[in-house]
Design a protein around this motif. Sequence first.
Motif, mmCIF file in Angstrom:
data_model
loop_
_atom_site.group_PDB
_atom_site.id
_atom_site.type_symbol
_atom_site.label_atom_id
_atom_site.label_comp_id
_atom_site.label_asym_id
_atom_site.label_seq_id
_atom_site.Cartn_x
_atom_site.Cartn_y
_atom_site.Cartn_z
ATOM 1 N N ARG A 64 120.578 49.315 -5.478
ATOM 2 C CA ARG A 64 119.474 50.218 -5.854
ATOM 3 C C ARG A 64 119.178 50.106 -7.351
ATOM 4 N NH1 ARG A 64 118.519 53.659 -1.732
ATOM 5 N NH2 ARG A 64 117.217 54.954 -3.088
ATOM 6 N N SER A 82 115.631 51.348 -8.402
ATOM 7 C CA SER A 82 115.398 52.792 -8.434
ATOM 8 C C SER A 82 116.195 53.483 -9.528
ATOM 9 C CB SER A 82 115.752 53.400 -7.072
ATOM 10 O OG SER A 82 117.127 53.213 -6.782
ATOM 11 N N LEU A 83 117.293 52.835 -9.969
ATOM 12 C CA LEU A 83 118.106 53.416 -11.035
ATOM 13 C C LEU A 83 117.713 52.901 -12.418
ATOM 14 C CD1 LEU A 83 121.635 53.293 -9.348
ATOM 15 C CD2 LEU A 83 120.225 55.317 -9.749
ATOM 16 N N THR A 140 116.062 62.585 -11.510
ATOM 17 C CA THR A 140 116.025 61.302 -10.809
ATOM 18 C C THR A 140 117.144 61.189 -9.777
ATOM 19 O OG1 THR A 140 117.253 60.296 -12.641
ATOM 20 C CG2 THR A 140 114.870 60.065 -12.666
ATOM 21 N N ASN A 187 116.801 60.739 -5.836
ATOM 22 C CA ASN A 187 117.532 59.622 -5.238
ATOM 23 C C ASN A 187 118.320 60.090 -4.021
ATOM 24 O OD1 ASN A 187 119.814 57.711 -4.842
ATOM 25 N ND2 ASN A 187 118.927 56.682 -6.625
ATOM 26 N N ARG A 217 117.990 59.346 0.243
ATOM 27 C CA ARG A 217 119.101 58.630 0.884
ATOM 28 C C ARG A 217 119.855 59.509 1.886
ATOM 29 N NH1 ARG A 217 122.325 56.730 -4.285
ATOM 30 N NH2 ARG A 217 123.688 55.732 -2.757
ATOM 31 N N MET A 223 109.869 55.919 -7.558
ATOM 32 C CA MET A 223 110.792 56.254 -6.466
ATOM 33 C C MET A 223 110.078 57.029 -5.370
ATOM 34 S SD MET A 223 114.120 57.363 -8.723
ATOM 35 C CE MET A 223 115.044 57.940 -7.301
#
Length: 776
Positions: A10, A13-14, A265, A269, A273, A675
């Motif tokens: 990921r 996205s990070l 964030t 995230n 998930r 995201m």
Amino acid sequence: MIALAAVRGRAASLAGTFAGLTLGVALIAMALLVHVSAQPRTPQRLAAAPVLVHGPVAPDAAGVGSGVRPWTGSDAAALAGRLAGLPGVAAAVPDRSFYAQLVIGGEPVGDAEDAGAGHGWSSAALGAYPLVEGVAPAAAGQVAADVATGLAVGARTTLLTAGGPAEVIVTGLVGGPGVYVSDAEAARLSPGVPVIGLLLRDGADPAGAAAAARDVATGAVVATGEQRAALEPVQQAKTRWLGTQLLIAMASLAVFVTVFVVASTFALNVAQRRRELGLLRTVGATPRQIRRFVLGEAMLVGAAGGVAGALLGTAAAGPAGGLLVRWGLAEPGLEVRPQLLPVLAAVAVGVGVALVGAYAAGRRAAKVPPMDALREASVEARAMGPGRWLLGGGALLLGGFLAIRTAAAAADERVNSALFAAMALTAAAALLAPVLVPPLVRLVSWPLRGARGAGPMLVRAESLTAARRTAATAAPVIATVGFAVLLSGMVSTMREAYPAGQAAKLAGITVAVPDGTPGLTEAAAGGRAVLPTRVYANGLSIAAFGTATAPVSVAADVADALGVRVGDTLSVVFADGNAERLTIAKLTPDGQVDDDLILPRELVRRHDPSALAGAVIGVDAAAPAGLPGVEVLDAKAYADRESSEDTRLLWLFATVLIALSVGYTGIAVVNTMAMSAESRRPDLAVLRRAGATPRQTLRYAAAEALLVVALGTGLGLAVTIPPLLGMAGGLAEEVGVPVALRLHWPVLVATVLATAAVAVAATLTATRRASAHRSG
């Protein structure tokens, strides 16, 4: 291992979280390196003396700064004679500093803030300033000038001292700053001696000379090496303090916004998930393992961002120090050197901030039920849990309390109180956003309820259905708009308040003020203006002010520090080293005036021949207008001039912090928007199957991004209005005139437009990528 694999998988996205942490650690490392490098330094004009003997250092009675208690001229001469006879000592030079400024072409030259630019000729040796041309001054009316002034030997010019202008002849040129007169003239202008510099013979050991000096100079301080920095000039200490305030503000804002960015964030995230985390729970992972899994990701990202930020901050520290010098917030010659401890501290803060920001997300991830792995539809769980309600409500109460406290805070605490109130309210808005978003979406979309087409309906339904995602996406917008509006609004409100209050007090009155000088001479003041000086009593340094026919009065807090009351007798040492016994006639309540000790003006002038007045207020102030270094202004011009430097510094601070907060949270806006768009891949597929064209899909995504920006802007404004109202109320009480809250609309509009452009660009880019991925 699982956390490392997850971070690798990921990485995209990070990336925003990594960038935010990198920038935050870089700012902290840069601020720490500059701060450590900008510590007190030995004054350059005393640096050639390996050993300095000075009077006791007395802390300021108000708790700010310190002063060196001087000796009388006779005591200093006797001590210098004993020191000169010590082994290895070539000369013991009493150093006197006083106000002296040359007038060239009708204008005073030199540092307008330096009230200690004049010295006796012997003091030139303490800075190793050589005589470049001519001869040393030996009598009254003779001076040696800095070669940089452009004066020639034999030139006649005007010298300003505290007594007024006098015609002098330049007998010599010196390769260093300052104005030098004969030692006898220096003793007349500055009878007291705060320091004696020891010049050593070749090969003499400074440590041995210092040890011998301690045996001779009983009760004095003998300083070598970095200890000599205790004699740093007051103006230099003030400059360093201002720079430190900016560095502290930058580091504090970096820490707060980094936690804010990481928390928002990571929350988004984790929300995206849920099925992945549910699958881990299904195969036997415990809540503690899930929590450690999320925190492990945060630690890895924090460590990587910390190392990258440390390298970036170390590289940026030198240019940042140069900017502080250029802005007048650090002394020229500042050298920023890489040091290990500040950099390691910044990395540790970065990792700690990442863990703090991800903690709440880790707790939420641990509560994901195993059955979420089997769900086809992604349905949000309840928007608010008890912990979020508790934290959000607490932050709201704290922010409200601090906003109210801002109105009653002291002047030097008001800005910090408003800033902390805005931080608390911003956190409250972000925590409570899932509850606030649905009614706000309905309110914003209400005018479009009858609009043609399915677009407005889809945008409205998507935002209401995914309230937590919308809230997480709006969080960085809240911080961006909130800080920009708060900082610019504070400066705009203060910029209007202080001149208005001053002008109202002096309506119809003219004021004579210094022009290119640190104060008014006695010739310009005419015996009317207040004379500031510094005195010493009971081991404390006290700011004293001489006013005409004033009884001796002491501020209540200073009286407590001195241990005196009305009617007590206090022994006070003046600038010339002589002591006077004074009877306290009055105590001034705390906060009523800024003067620590009020004395008769004649007493101050007798003991401090170099004291300079600040301004002369009165209808007859035009009398000294023809003298050099004097300007006569009306009330409004005087008020604007008095606040101009403060306004410049405020705008400088605000500009740096606004740029920092907007640029910083812009990273979070890009990350959360990207995201959010990635998480809508299934929704995009449904839209395409329903017949939506790629252009329509992009329009829906852009409209949703603009709706999020609108929501964030509204909440950002809401969190800044209470602190700004508190500041306006406090300013009105302080200046005595009504003060209205003022928003800086250019900054507000520019921030909103920039945030909207960044949000739309990030959303469209991610949506195109998601659509292409789905098509592939």
